[in-house]
Scaffold this active site. Structure first.
Site, PDB file in Angstrom:
ATOM      1  N   TRP A 102      79.837  29.469 -17.636  1.00  0.00           N
ATOM      2  CA  TRP A 102      80.096  28.994 -16.271  1.00  0.00           C
ATOM      3  C   TRP A 102      80.135  27.478 -16.206  1.00  0.00           C
ATOM      4  O   TRP A 102      80.913  26.911 -15.439  1.00  0.00           O
ATOM      5  CB  TRP A 102      79.108  29.609 -15.277  1.00  0.00           C
ATOM      6  CG  TRP A 102      79.411  31.067 -15.126  1.00  0.00           C
ATOM      7  CD1 TRP A 102      78.678  32.112 -15.592  1.00  0.00           C
ATOM      8  CD2 TRP A 102      80.590  31.646 -14.536  1.00  0.00           C
ATOM      9  NE1 TRP A 102      79.318  33.306 -15.318  1.00  0.00           N
ATOM     10  CE2 TRP A 102      80.483  33.042 -14.675  1.00  0.00           C
ATOM     11  CE3 TRP A 102      81.724  31.120 -13.911  1.00  0.00           C
ATOM     12  CZ2 TRP A 102      81.475  33.923 -14.201  1.00  0.00           C
ATOM     13  CZ3 TRP A 102      82.707  31.988 -13.433  1.00  0.00           C
ATOM     14  CH2 TRP A 102      82.574  33.372 -13.590  1.00  0.00           C
ATOM     15  N   ASP A 169      75.212  24.626  -9.625  1.00  0.00           N
ATOM     16  CA  ASP A 169      75.802  25.939  -9.374  1.00  0.00           C
ATOM     17  C   ASP A 169      74.684  26.983  -9.489  1.00  0.00           C
ATOM     18  O   ASP A 169      74.389  27.471 -10.579  1.00  0.00           O
ATOM     19  CB  ASP A 169      76.910  26.212 -10.399  1.00  0.00           C
ATOM     20  CG  ASP A 169      77.441  27.640 -10.319  1.00  0.00           C
ATOM     21  OD1 ASP A 169      77.018  28.388  -9.413  1.00  0.00           O
ATOM     22  OD2 ASP A 169      78.280  28.001 -11.164  1.00  0.00           O
ATOM     23  N   LYS A 193      75.293  37.994  -5.643  1.00  0.00           N
ATOM     24  CA  LYS A 193      74.164  38.318  -6.526  1.00  0.00           C
ATOM     25  C   LYS A 193      72.889  38.421  -5.698  1.00  0.00           C
ATOM     26  O   LYS A 193      72.480  39.510  -5.322  1.00  0.00           O
ATOM     27  CB  LYS A 193      74.066  37.294  -7.642  1.00  0.00           C
ATOM     28  CG  LYS A 193      75.369  37.259  -8.470  1.00  0.00           C
ATOM     29  CD  LYS A 193      75.497  35.997  -9.273  1.00  0.00           C
ATOM     30  CE  LYS A 193      76.901  35.751  -9.759  1.00  0.00           C
ATOM     31  NZ  LYS A 193      77.491  36.771 -10.604  1.00  0.00           N
TER      32      LYS A 193
HETATM   33  N1  PMP Z   1      79.041  30.434 -11.402  1.00  0.00           N
HETATM   34  C1  PMP Z   1      78.185  31.351 -11.899  1.00  0.00           C
HETATM   35  C2  PMP Z   1      76.916  30.878 -12.514  1.00  0.00           C
HETATM   36  C3  PMP Z   1      78.489  32.700 -11.807  1.00  0.00           C
HETATM   37  O1  PMP Z   1      77.652  33.612 -12.299  1.00  0.00           O
HETATM   38  C4  PMP Z   1      79.698  33.098 -11.196  1.00  0.00           C
HETATM   39  C5  PMP Z   1      80.080  34.552 -11.014  1.00  0.00           C
HETATM   40  N2  PMP Z   1      79.597  35.438 -11.914  1.00  0.00           N
HETATM   41  C6  PMP Z   1      80.563  32.119 -10.718  1.00  0.00           C
HETATM   42  C7  PMP Z   1      80.196  30.802 -10.823  1.00  0.00           C
HETATM   43  C8  PMP Z   1      81.875  32.464 -10.079  1.00  0.00           C
HETATM   44  O2  PMP Z   1      81.612  32.963  -8.815  1.00  0.00           O
HETATM   45  P1  PMP Z   1      82.735  33.525  -7.862  1.00  0.00           P
HETATM   46  O3  PMP Z   1      83.188  34.815  -8.437  1.00  0.00           O
HETATM   47  O4  PMP Z   1      82.009  33.657  -6.558  1.00  0.00           O
HETATM   48  O5  PMP Z   1      83.817  32.521  -7.789  1.00  0.00           O
END
Ligand code: PMP
Length: 358
Positions: A102, A169, A193
C-alpha cells in the site's frame, strides 16, 4: 441461518449489534417513514445523522477542534492523489516511507505530481526504526502506512517529522486503538475495514492544510471544496455515512478505543502465540512490527493450503486465503471480529496441525 467468522481483509465483519440496528431501522428510520438510503442528504433527518456520526468519531478519537473531518468518496485510493494535489503548494517534493504494497501504491500516485523521496524502505517484513528515517526538511509532507494490510506490518510508534506535516493511511487500523491525532497533518482511511461498509473515505485534516491546492485541481479533489460544504458539496454516500455512525456509536457504548485496543491486543497475541508455538505455522514479520489487524501466516507445506481453507470453511471460519501476491493465509481481525472467532481459529489450527503435520 448462522453467521460465520469472516476473516476478510475488507470489506470485513461488522458488529452484529450494528447490523441488527440497521435492520430494525431499515424500513422506517425513527418514525420518518423512510429508510436512511431514501432520504435527501440536505434534509433535517440526514443532517442530524451526519452530524452525530462526526461528533461520535470526534469523541472516540479525541479529534482536536482545529481538524476537519471529511466524509468523501473515492476510497483510500483517491487520497493517494488528493494528498499531493492538496499539500504540495509551491514545494516540489514529498517524503514517503515504503513498508509494502500500500505504501507503493501511494508512492506511484504521488510520482505524478512531485519528486518522491523514499526516506526509508524495508522488505515488507518490518517497519523501519525511528533512527533509520532520514527526513528532508524541505519536503511538503511525509507519508506513511501505519498498518500494511497485505504484509501485516504495523508501526508501533508515530514518526516524528518536526514541522513537516505527517500524513497517514490508516485504512486498516483506524479506530483500532487510541492515537494522538495532534501528531498528524492528515489521517485518512477507507471505510470497509473498521468503519463499516465500503464507499467512504474518512479524512481528518488539520485546518492549515486546507486551501493550498492549485486552481487546476478539480473541485471534487480539493479538500477546501468539501470542508466548506461539510462534505455535502455533492451527494455523499449517505447510507455508508449513517452506517459508519452506528459503528462509532457502538464503539462509544462498548468502552471506546481503550477497550477496542485491549481486546485487539489480546486477539492478536493469541494468534501469534499459536503461530510461534508451532513448527507448522510461520509468520515472517519482525515481532515488534507485527500487525494487530492483519495476521498473515503460512503452512509448512503449501500443498495443504487448499485443504486448510476447505476444512476451516466447514467449521465456519472463512476468507482466510492470503493475498494473491503473497499466498498462504491471512486472518484479518478488526474490531468487529469477536474474540471467540480468534479462539475458534486457534483451536482449528491446532487440530489441523495434529491431523496433517507429520
Ligand atoms: N490503503 C490500505 C492500507 C488498504 O488496506 C487499502 C485497501 N485494502 C487501500 C489503501 C485502498 O483502499 P480503497 O479500496 O478504499 O481505495
Amino acid at each position: 441461518m448462522s453467521r460465520v467468522f469472516n476473516f476478510s481483509a475488507g470489506p470485513a465483519m461488522v458488529p452484529e449489534a450494528v447490523l441488527k440496528q440497521a435492520q430494525a431501522e431499515m424500513l422506517d428510520w425513527q418514525g420518518s417513514g423512510m429508510s436512511v438510503m431514501e432520504m435527501s442528504h440536505r434534509g433535517k433527518a440526514f443532517l442530524s445523522i451526519a452530524a452525530k456520526a462526526e461528533a461520535d468519531l470526534r469523541d472516540i478519537m479525541s479529534i482536536p477542534e482545529n481538524y476537519k473531518v471529511l466524509f468523501l468518496q473515492g476510497g483510500a485510493s483517491a487520497q493517494f492523489a488528493m494528498v499531493p494535489m492538496n499539500l504540495l503548494g509551491d514545494k516540489t517534493s514529498a517524503d514517503y516511507i515504503n513498508t509494502g504494497a500500500w505504501s507503493k501504491k501511494a508512492i506511484s500516485e504521488a510520482k505524478r505530481y512531485c519528486t518522491v523521496n523514499i526516506v526509508a524502505e524495508t522488505k515488507g517484513d518490518r517497519a523501519p526504526k525511528a533512527s533509520e528515517l532520514r527526513f528532508d526538511p524541505e519536503a511538503a509532507y511525509v507519508h506513511y502506512t501505519p498498518n500494511e494490510t497485505i504484509g501485516g506490518v504495523e508501526f508501533d510508534y508515530i514518526p516524528d517529522t518536526g514541522d513537516v506535516p505527517l500524513v497517514a493511511d490508516f485504512s486498516s487500523s483506524i479506530i483500532s486503538r487510541e492515537i494522538d491525532v495532534s501528531k498528524f497533518g492528515i489521517i485518512y482511511a477507507g471505510s470497509q475495514k473498521n468503519i463499516g461498509p465500503a464507499g467512504l473515505a474518512v479524512v481528518i485534516v488539520r485546518d492549515d492544510l486546507i486551501g493550498k491546492a492549485k486552481d487546476t485541481v478539480p473541485a471534487m479533489f480539493n479538500y477546501k471544496t468539501h470542508a466548506d460544504a461539510d462534505s455535502m458539496y455533492n451527494t455523499p454516500p449517505t447510507y455508508t455515512w449513517y452506517f459508519a455512525g452506528l459503528v462509532f456509536n457502538w464503539i462509544k457504548q462498548n468502552g471506546g478505543l481503550p477497550k477496542m485496543a485491549e481486546v485487539n491486543a489480546r486477539k492478536a497475541a493469541k494468534l501469534y502465540a499459536a503461530i510461534d508455538g508451532s513448527e507448522f505455522y510461520a509468520n515472517p514479520v519482525e515481532v515488534s512490527s507485527r500487525s494487530r489487524m492483519n495476521v498473515p501466516f503460512t503452512l509448512a507445506n503449501a500443498e495443504l493450503d487448499a485443504v486448510f481453507l476447505a476444512e476451516a470453511k466447514k467449521v465456519g471460519l472463512v476468507t482466510l486465503k492470503g493475498h494473491r501476491s503473497v499466498g498462504g493465509m491471512r486472518a484479518s481481525i478488526y474490531n468487529a471480529m469477536p474474540e471467540a472467532g480468534v479462539d475458534a481459529l486457534v483451536a482449528f489450527m491446532a487440530e489441523f496441525e495434529r491431523k496433517h503435520a507429520n
